[in-house]
Every structure is written in structure tokens, then in C-alpha cells.
Design an enzyme around this catalytic site. Structure first.
Site, PDB file in Angstrom:
ATOM      1  N   GLU A 108       0.831  -1.213   0.000  1.00 51.63           N
ATOM      2  CA  GLU A 108       0.000   0.000   0.000  1.00 51.63           C
ATOM      3  C   GLU A 108       0.860   1.254   0.000  1.00 51.63           C
ATOM      4  OE1 GLU A 108      -4.295  -1.313   1.821  1.00 51.63           O
ATOM      5  OE2 GLU A 108      -2.840  -0.506   3.241  1.00 51.63           O
ATOM      6  N   GLU A 152      -6.170  -7.248  -1.500  1.00 50.56           N
ATOM      7  CA  GLU A 152      -6.762  -7.123  -0.165  1.00 50.56           C
ATOM      8  C   GLU A 152      -8.211  -6.691  -0.318  1.00 50.56           C
ATOM      9  OE1 GLU A 152      -4.872  -4.810   2.855  1.00 50.56           O
ATOM     10  OE2 GLU A 152      -2.832  -5.329   2.201  1.00 50.56           O
TER      11      GLU A 152
END
Length: 337
Positions: free
Chosen positions: A162, A269
Site C-alpha cells: 500500500e 486485499e
């Protein structure tokens, strides 16, 4: 007899094609907490109350992939530590022996890296930039070599976790794209030096935010960043919306990334609220559909983040496990799709 003769080959072709493309689409989860859950005595049960290996429970629900994070020099905290090289190799080998495909997620930190924090490992904190870049290469190469020696066939590797604002702050911040590009390419080169067939993923959060993805990957393109797959997180909960309000934006962004950058895409995710079982199941069904609808089979798969991380153990509200140690029926979305 002729009818039977012609029908059987046709049935075989259809069945074989379904089997092939079913295997090609990755359905799975990041389960990096699992060894520590087991070490602390957490017990997993099937719907009928029988005790079972958690990985088997996930496999029974249609999952074929596990994603495992790697920290550089982690502490022993049950939830925010562990995930060292040796622990990750051992767990990857265990999962592979059960038939799971393997994704490795490099955080390049001693603990969590995410959009709010991208802290350097303590051992790298004072390195000049050229040595920091070499440390990224060496760490990546070392972990991937250990996996290869253990005969783990890694299919995907994330270089960073991320990273819309970059990684290894401040050196690799998006305020300095030239240096961020160098760091990402060091990770890519290390992976490919061990196995050229591994697909390298660059991963951002807010998979429904097309502007964020265009900004990042336009800059990555300008810096000649090398990667194979665009990884997305998708959590409507964190933007305080229901999936019905954001799923169209996710679907658009997936297709736009493929068209704009000619890359494959993957939701690495996803998660819904553990106590809203039906809503989370529908979220998963919609996410899987959106990825499967990406043209030319360039939507590679969908992975839940720590579904087994039941709240009493993890304090994480977006797991998909019941308080009695059983899988949430929401996970049936993977089996049904």
C-alpha cells in the site's frame, strides 16, 4: 452409440476448460497471523463443530492462494511482529504442500507499512540512499533465494505494501519520485534475478479511487518503474461507504488500469465487517465479479485480508470468522464463484 461418442468429448472439453480457468483465477487470503494464532492456542472449527486446520477450512471454501507478508527485523508481538524470513519460508512451504499458490508481500519495514506509515527498518535508518537501495535489493534477493531453496514456487511478489505515498520514507516518498522509482526497480530486479517467471506487483490502497491510481502509475511510467501487475486494496468500510456505492468505481478502475498501462490487475486485499455476514458475502461476490469481468483474463484474482483473524484474538473488525472459531458463511462467496 454415436450420440454418446460425440457427447463425451464435448463434455470433456467443457469440463477441462472450466477446470483450467477455475485454477487460473486466484481466490485466497493473506493469512500471515495464522502461525501466531496457532501458537497462542487458538482453535479452528468447521461448521459442524469438528476441529480442523485453518488452511483446510479455507481450501474447502474455494481458496487456492495464500499471501504472506515479510518484515525485515520484526519483534515478537503476536499481532504486529513475526513474519521474518525464516517464518515466512516455513509457512509458505506448509501452504504449498496443501496445494496453495503463493504470494509474498514485502513491507520493507520491521512492522506494518501502509499509507499512513512507511517506516524504514531500524537497521537501514541511517543508510545513505545508494546503500538503502542496495539493502532493498539484498533483502528481497535473500528472502526469495530462501524460498527457492526450500522449493517454494512463488507466483507473485509485492514490492511494497500500500504505497500511494511511496515507501521507506522519506527517501522513497512520492515527493521524490526519482528515488522511489529506483527503490521499486531494485525490488523488481532482485525478484527476477531469482526467478524471471514471478510476477511483480505494485500495490495501492483505495482500489475504487481512479484518480489516485492514475496519479501514481503515470509517475511510475515516467520513471520507467518495472512491474507486471497492479495490486489494489478494496475496503468500503475505511471510506465509510457501503460496497454498493463504490463497486462500480472499482470495476471502472480495474479496466482503466489494464487499458491505460497494459498491465494485469488483482485485488490483493479486500474485507467486510465480520458481524455483517450477508453484506460481506455480497461484497465479495461483487468484487470477484468485477475482477473476472476485466477483459482478456487480465483480472487475476481476489484475496481477503486475514479472514481467519477472529476479533477476540486480533481486535480486527474486518475478519471473516465467527466468535465460536468457525468460518463466516460470507467466505462461501469464494466457493460459489
Amino acid at each position: 452409440m454415436k450420440k454418446i461418442f460425440y457427447f463425451l468429448p464435448l463434455f470433456f472439453i467443457v469440463f477441462h476448460s472450466t477446470l483450467h480457468f477455475g485454477q487460473a483465477f486466484s481466490k485466497g487470503a493473506d493469512v500471515s497471523w495464522l502461525p501466531q494464532m496457532e501458537a497462542t492456542g487458538y482453535q479452528f472449527y468447521d461448521a459442524d463443530g469438528s476441529k480442523k486446520d485453518c488452511l483446510q477450512l479455507l481450501k474447502d471454501r474455494g481458496m487456492n492462494t495464500v499471501r504472506l507478508r515479510v518484515f525485515v527485523n520484526p519483534n515478537d508481538d503476536k499481532a504486529s511482529g513475526h513474519c521474518s524470513k525464516d517464518e515466512t519460508v516455513a509457512f509458505a512451504l506448509r501452504a504449498q504442500k496443501m496445494g496453495f499458490r503463493i504470494m509474498i508481500d514485502f513491507h520493507y519495514s520491521d512492522s506494518w507499512a501502509d499509507p499512513a506509515k512507511q517506516n524504514k527498518p531500524a537497521a537501514w535508518a541511517k543508510l545513505p540512499f545508494d546503500q538503502l537501495a542496495q539493502a532493498v535489493y539484498n533483502h528481497t534477493f535473500e528472502v526469495m533465494t530462501a524460498l527457492k531453496k526450500a522449493k517454494v514456487k512463488t507466483e507473485w511478489v509485492q514490492v511494497g505494501n500500500e504505497i500511494p505515498g511511496g515507501m521507506l520514507w522519506p527517501d522513497g516518498s512520492t515527493d521524490n519520485w526519482k528515488q522511489l522509482g529506483i527503490l521499486l526497480n531494485k525490488g523488481y530486479d532482485a525478484v527476477k534475478a531469482v526467478d524471471k517467471s514471478i510476477k511483480v506487483i505494485v500495490h495501492l490502497d483505495e482500489g475504487d479511487n481512479n484518480a489516485k491510481f492514475r496519479t501514481f502509475f503515470d509517475n511510475a511510467t515516467a520513471q520507467n518503474v518495472k512491474y507486471d501487475v497492479i495490486g489494489l486494496s478494496y475496503y468500503p468500510f475505511w471510506v465509510k461507504k457501503d460496497y454498493t456505492e463504490t463497486i462500480a468505481n472499482l470495476a471502472f478502475n480495474l479496466k482503466d488500469m489494464v487499458n491505460r498501462y497494459n498491465k494485469e490487475v488483482m485485488v490483493v486485499e479486500v474485507g467486510g465487517e465480520y458481524d455483517k455476514v450477508q453484506n460481506t458475502k455480497e461484497l465479495l461476490e461483487a468484487t470477484i465479479k468485477a475482477v473476472k469481468n476485466v477483459p482478456n483474463n487480465k483480472g487475476l484474482g481476489v484475496l481477503y485480508w486475514e479472514p481467519q483473524g477472529e476479533k477476540s484474538w486480533s481486535h480486527y473488525s474486518l475478519s471473516a470468522w465467527l466468535a465460536d472459531g468457525k468460518p463466516s458463511p460470507a467466505l462461501d462467496a469464494f466457493k460459489e464463484n
